[in-house]
Design a protein around this motif. Structure first.
Motif, PDB file in Angstrom:
ATOM      1  N   VAL A   1     -76.640  57.799 -88.022  1.00 15.47           N
ATOM      2  CA  VAL A   1     -76.114  57.168 -89.225  1.00 15.47           C
ATOM      3  C   VAL A   1     -76.371  58.094 -90.407  1.00 15.47           C
ATOM      4  CG1 VAL A   1     -76.295  55.206 -90.797  1.00 15.47           C
ATOM      5  CG2 VAL A   1     -76.424  54.843 -88.320  1.00 15.47           C
ATOM      6  N   VAL A   2     -75.303  58.389 -91.148  1.00 19.88           N
ATOM      7  CA  VAL A   2     -75.394  59.276 -92.306  1.00 19.88           C
ATOM      8  C   VAL A   2     -74.900  58.525 -93.529  1.00 19.88           C
ATOM      9  CG1 VAL A   2     -74.556  61.424 -93.345  1.00 19.88           C
ATOM     10  CG2 VAL A   2     -75.050  61.338 -90.895  1.00 19.88           C
ATOM     11  N   ARG A   3     -75.668  58.588 -94.601  1.00 19.93           N
ATOM     12  CA  ARG A   3     -75.260  57.943 -95.856  1.00 19.93           C
ATOM     13  C   ARG A   3     -74.980  59.019 -96.895  1.00 19.93           C
ATOM     14  NH1 ARG A   3     -79.233  54.776 -93.591  1.00 19.93           N
ATOM     15  NH2 ARG A   3     -78.553  52.641 -93.094  1.00 19.93           N
ATOM     16  N   VAL A   4     -73.821  58.902 -97.532  1.00 18.84           N
ATOM     17  CA  VAL A   4     -73.377  59.892 -98.503  1.00 18.84           C
ATOM     18  C   VAL A   4     -73.173  59.202 -99.845  1.00 18.84           C
ATOM     19  CG1 VAL A   4     -71.597  61.564 -99.098  1.00 18.84           C
ATOM     20  CG2 VAL A   4     -72.253  61.248 -96.701  1.00 18.84           C
ATOM     21  N   ARG A   5     -73.806  59.733-100.869  1.00 19.06           N
ATOM     22  CA  ARG A   5     -73.702  59.154-102.203  1.00 19.06           C
ATOM     23  C   ARG A   5     -72.685  59.944-103.018  1.00 19.06           C
ATOM     24  NH1 ARG A   5     -79.033  58.090-105.814  1.00 19.06           N
ATOM     25  NH2 ARG A   5     -79.355  56.659-104.073  1.00 19.06           N
ATOM     26  N   GLY A   6     -71.889  59.235-103.797  1.00 19.66           N
ATOM     27  CA  GLY A   6     -70.912  59.884-104.660  1.00 19.66           C
ATOM     28  C   GLY A   6     -70.648  59.068-105.900  1.00 19.66           C
TER      29      GLY A   6
ATOM     30  N   GLY B   1     -68.669  51.641 -93.543  1.00 21.79           N
ATOM     31  CA  GLY B   1     -68.737  50.751 -94.694  1.00 21.79           C
ATOM     32  C   GLY B   1     -69.104  51.505 -95.956  1.00 21.79           C
ATOM     33  N   VAL B   2     -68.897  50.840 -97.088  1.00 25.93           N
ATOM     34  CA  VAL B   2     -69.172  51.431 -98.393  1.00 25.93           C
ATOM     35  C   VAL B   2     -69.930  50.410 -99.230  1.00 25.93           C
ATOM     36  CG1 VAL B   2     -68.152  52.435-100.464  1.00 25.93           C
ATOM     37  CG2 VAL B   2     -67.072  52.829 -98.250  1.00 25.93           C
ATOM     38  N   ARG B   3     -70.907  50.899 -99.978  1.00 23.93           N
ATOM     39  CA  ARG B   3     -71.696  50.008-100.834  1.00 23.93           C
ATOM     40  C   ARG B   3     -71.672  50.537-102.265  1.00 23.93           C
ATOM     41  NH1 ARG B   3     -75.870  50.384 -98.169  1.00 23.93           N
ATOM     42  NH2 ARG B   3     -77.194  51.738 -99.437  1.00 23.93           N
ATOM     43  N   ASP B   4     -71.178  49.713-103.183  1.00 24.11           N
ATOM     44  CA  ASP B   4     -71.137  50.082-104.598  1.00 24.11           C
ATOM     45  C   ASP B   4     -72.472  49.727-105.218  1.00 24.11           C
ATOM     46  OD1 ASP B   4     -69.843  51.098-106.872  1.00 24.11           O
ATOM     47  OD2 ASP B   4     -69.310  49.088-107.546  1.00 24.11           O
TER      48      ASP B   4
ATOM     49  N   HIS C   1     -73.477  54.667-108.940  1.00 19.19           N
ATOM     50  CA  HIS C   1     -72.913  55.496-107.866  1.00 19.19           C
ATOM     51  C   HIS C   1     -72.411  54.590-106.748  1.00 19.19           C
ATOM     52  CE1 HIS C   1     -77.088  54.871-106.449  1.00 19.19           C
ATOM     53  NE2 HIS C   1     -76.549  54.930-105.244  1.00 19.19           N
ATOM     54  N   VAL C   2     -71.917  55.182-105.694  1.00 22.44           N
ATOM     55  CA  VAL C   2     -71.451  54.448-104.537  1.00 22.44           C
ATOM     56  C   VAL C   2     -71.909  55.195-103.294  1.00 22.44           C
ATOM     57  CG1 VAL C   2     -69.218  55.630-104.488  1.00 22.44           C
ATOM     58  CG2 VAL C   2     -69.410  53.348-103.519  1.00 22.44           C
ATOM     59  N   THR C   3     -72.204  54.470-102.214  1.00 23.20           N
ATOM     60  CA  THR C   3     -72.684  55.078-100.983  1.00 23.20           C
ATOM     61  C   THR C   3     -71.755  54.719 -99.832  1.00 23.20           C
ATOM     62  OG1 THR C   3     -74.995  54.980-101.707  1.00 23.20           O
ATOM     63  CG2 THR C   3     -74.591  55.235 -99.340  1.00 23.20           C
ATOM     64  N   ALA C   4     -71.314  55.736 -99.137  1.00 23.45           N
ATOM     65  CA  ALA C   4     -70.506  55.547 -97.926  1.00 23.45           C
ATOM     66  C   ALA C   4     -71.395  55.805 -96.713  1.00 23.45           C
ATOM     67  CB  ALA C   4     -69.327  56.500 -97.914  1.00 23.45           C
ATOM     68  N   GLU C   5     -71.281  54.931 -95.723  1.00 24.86           N
ATOM     69  CA  GLU C   5     -72.070  55.082 -94.501  1.00 24.86           C
ATOM     70  C   GLU C   5     -71.169  55.550 -93.360  1.00 24.86           C
ATOM     71  OE1 GLU C   5     -75.409  52.349 -93.494  1.00 24.86           O
ATOM     72  OE2 GLU C   5     -74.149  51.864 -91.755  1.00 24.86           O
ATOM     73  N   PHE C   6     -71.638  56.538 -92.621  1.00 18.79           N
ATOM     74  CA  PHE C   6     -70.871  57.109 -91.511  1.00 18.79           C
ATOM     75  C   PHE C   6     -71.720  57.104 -90.249  1.00 18.79           C
ATOM     76  CE2 PHE C   6     -69.362  59.079 -95.398  1.00 18.79           C
ATOM     77  CZ  PHE C   6     -67.990  58.984 -95.284  1.00 18.79           C
ATOM     78  N   ARG C   7     -71.038  56.981 -89.119  1.00 19.66           N
ATOM     79  CA  ARG C   7     -71.674  57.185 -87.820  1.00 19.66           C
ATOM     80  C   ARG C   7     -71.110  58.467 -87.239  1.00 19.66           C
ATOM     81  NH1 ARG C   7     -74.912  54.194 -84.974  1.00 19.66           N
ATOM     82  NH2 ARG C   7     -74.483  52.388 -86.308  1.00 19.66           N
ATOM     83  N   THR C   8     -72.010  59.369 -86.841  1.00 15.53           N
ATOM     84  CA  THR C   8     -71.574  60.653 -86.323  1.00 15.53           C
ATOM     85  C   THR C   8     -71.234  60.547 -84.842  1.00 15.53           C
ATOM     86  OG1 THR C   8     -73.793  61.394 -85.696  1.00 15.53           O
ATOM     87  CG2 THR C   8     -73.092  61.787 -87.983  1.00 15.53           C
ATOM     88  N   ALA C   9     -70.680  61.636 -84.311  1.00 17.55           N
ATOM     89  CA  ALA C   9     -70.273  61.644 -82.911  1.00 17.55           C
ATOM     90  C   ALA C   9     -71.447  61.424 -81.969  1.00 17.55           C
ATOM     91  CB  ALA C   9     -69.574  62.962 -82.588  1.00 17.55           C
ATOM     92  N   ASP C  10     -72.653  61.810 -82.377  1.00 20.39           N
ATOM     93  CA  ASP C  10     -73.830  61.613 -81.516  1.00 20.39           C
ATOM     94  C   ASP C  10     -74.571  60.318 -81.815  1.00 20.39           C
ATOM     95  OD1 ASP C  10     -74.994  62.188 -83.927  1.00 20.39           O
ATOM     96  OD2 ASP C  10     -75.969  64.048 -83.273  1.00 20.39           O
TER      97      ASP C  10
END
Length: 417
Positions: A154-159, A135-138, A142-151
């Motif tokens: 939960v990782v959140r990346v801001r851009g 998912g992505v949150r504006d 800025h905007v934050t994308a949330e990722f789930r890794t292979a293990d």
């Protein structure tokens, strides 16, 4: 945007769309990073065509030599009836006078060329694998994308912006348009594969044969000299009208027995189709589906690109090409517009109407419609002369009409814009 105010762009998806966008942004001096769900990027899929308008963009990114080495340069487009009678032939790519090639290439080879260029130019760590976007949150500024890794982490990346290049099953498109509805089935199932075979016709021919009611076949070579005998790797697509059999999955396994009988008597002087199909190793099955064009792509600092924005039925050899044109348009908008949201909206305003027209034309009048008209007007019977069935002018008009809609009409395309 000015050099002192470059956005940091989060790209979701390392397919053709995401990797071309990364190269475009880097070339413009805009920092970005690419996040991909799979842990290891592999050469999946079969063949695709890159038309001259997209080939021009890739050439301007310095990729022509690598693509030419990996691909077969398409020289002509040829249409036959199921009886083996020639209906229409026209040159393609540079043979047709375009300044840039038309590439017939394995999707995995295209992705490998793009990935190598991204890692060489942007750095080996710029493509982050094993990160599935959830998912992505504006947010303000800025905007934050949330990722789930292979293990499972939960990782959140801001851009400064997130660009969804996550394909036909885009998570981000579903977030933006939760009530979009199911994919629209065209009534046609396609089976795909590759076969090692001797060069046929020009050695760079893209061939379409037959029509959907009795069976249609598209074949074209995608790698040269794959063995000591000088044979090619040849891509093929078999299409038939069927009830919907499967969901939208590019790598679903299929069976030759499900469709091969339609081609059992297709023995032509330049190709023995039954033997050609039997020589394939793997068959993939895919329903010909698309989505109704969306009313909007952009929400704040988030937008869609490529198949995530405009899933289309794979006719007209144009899906990857439209993604390439999207990437170029977004690059231009981000360079010209000082405000990120305004840039994303300018990109959408340019590309959404254009791609909607391609989606609708792929349904009704792709280049394949040449075969529909010949089959209909001939009563699906052999003819003495094609001119007794339909004029060359009418056939050329079908082809030229599609080129105009898709943006690669010779002399008027955006290929060198």
């Amino acid at each position: 945007m000015t050099a002192t105010n470059r956005p940091e762009i989060v790209i979701v998806g390392a397919g053709v769309a995401g990797l071309v966008l990364a190269l475009e942004l880097h070339d413009a001096g805009i920092p970005c990073r690419v996040y991909e769900s799979v842990s290891e990027i592999q050469a999946l899929g079969v063949g695709i065509n890159v038309l001259p308008h997209a080939g021009a963009v890739l050439g301007q990114l310095g990729l022509e030599a690598d693509l030419s080495a990996a691909a077969v340069l398409t020289r002509e487009s040829v249409f036959f009836t199921r009886f083996g009678q020639l209906a229409y032939r026209e040159p393609a790519g540079r043979d047709a006078g375009y300044p840039d090639p038309q590439y017939s290439i394995h999707r995995g080879d295209l992705q490998a060329v793009l990935l190598a260029a991204v890692r060489e130019r942007l750095g080996p760590d710029v493509v982050v694998t094993g990160h599935t976007c959830t998912g992505v949150r504006d947010e303000e500024g800025h905007v934050t994308a949330e990722f789930r890794t292979a293990d499972g982490a939960v990782v959140r990346v801001r851009g400064d912006a997130v660009i969804a290049c996550d394909g036909v099953n885009s998570v981000i498109r579903k977030q933006l348009h939760p009530k979009e509805g199911e994919p629209r089935y065209s009534g046609v199932t396609m089976w795909r594969g590759v076969t090692v075979w001797e060069p046929f016709l020009s050695g760079g021919s893209m061939v379409r044969i037959g029509w959907l009611d009795k069976g249609k076949l598209v074949i074209y070579p995608i790698r040269n000299n794959v063995d000591a005998q000088g044979r090619q790797l040849v891509n093929w697509v078999a299409e038939r009208e069927t009830p919907q059999r499967t969901d939208r999955d590019w790598i679903r396994q299929g069976e030759l027995a499900d469709f091969a009988s339609a081609y059992a008597d297709w023995h032509f002087d330049w190709l023995d189709v039954p033997a050609f199909l039997e020589a394939t190793d793997t068959v993939l099955e895919y329903p010909m589906v698309d989505q109704e064009p969306l009313d909007w792509w952009t929400a704040g600092r988030l937008t869609l690109l490529g198949d995530a924005a405009h899933p289309m039925v794979p006719r007209g050899s144009n899906g990857a090409g439209q993604a390439v044109l999207d990437a170029r348009a977004l690059r231009i908008a981000l360079v010209e517009e000082p405000d990120v949201h305004s840039a994303l909206q300018a990109y959408e305003n340019k590309r959404r109407p254009a791609t909607a027209a391609v989606v609708r034309t792929n349904r009704a009048n792709p280049p394949d419609a040449i075969l529909r008209e010949v089959s209909r007007r001939s009563g699906d019977r052999p003819f003495a002369r094609i001119e007794d069935v339909i004029s060359h002018k009418e056939l050329a008009a079908i082809s030229d009409g599609y080129k105009n809609v898709a943006g690669y009409a010779l002399g008027t395309s955006g290929a060198r814009s």
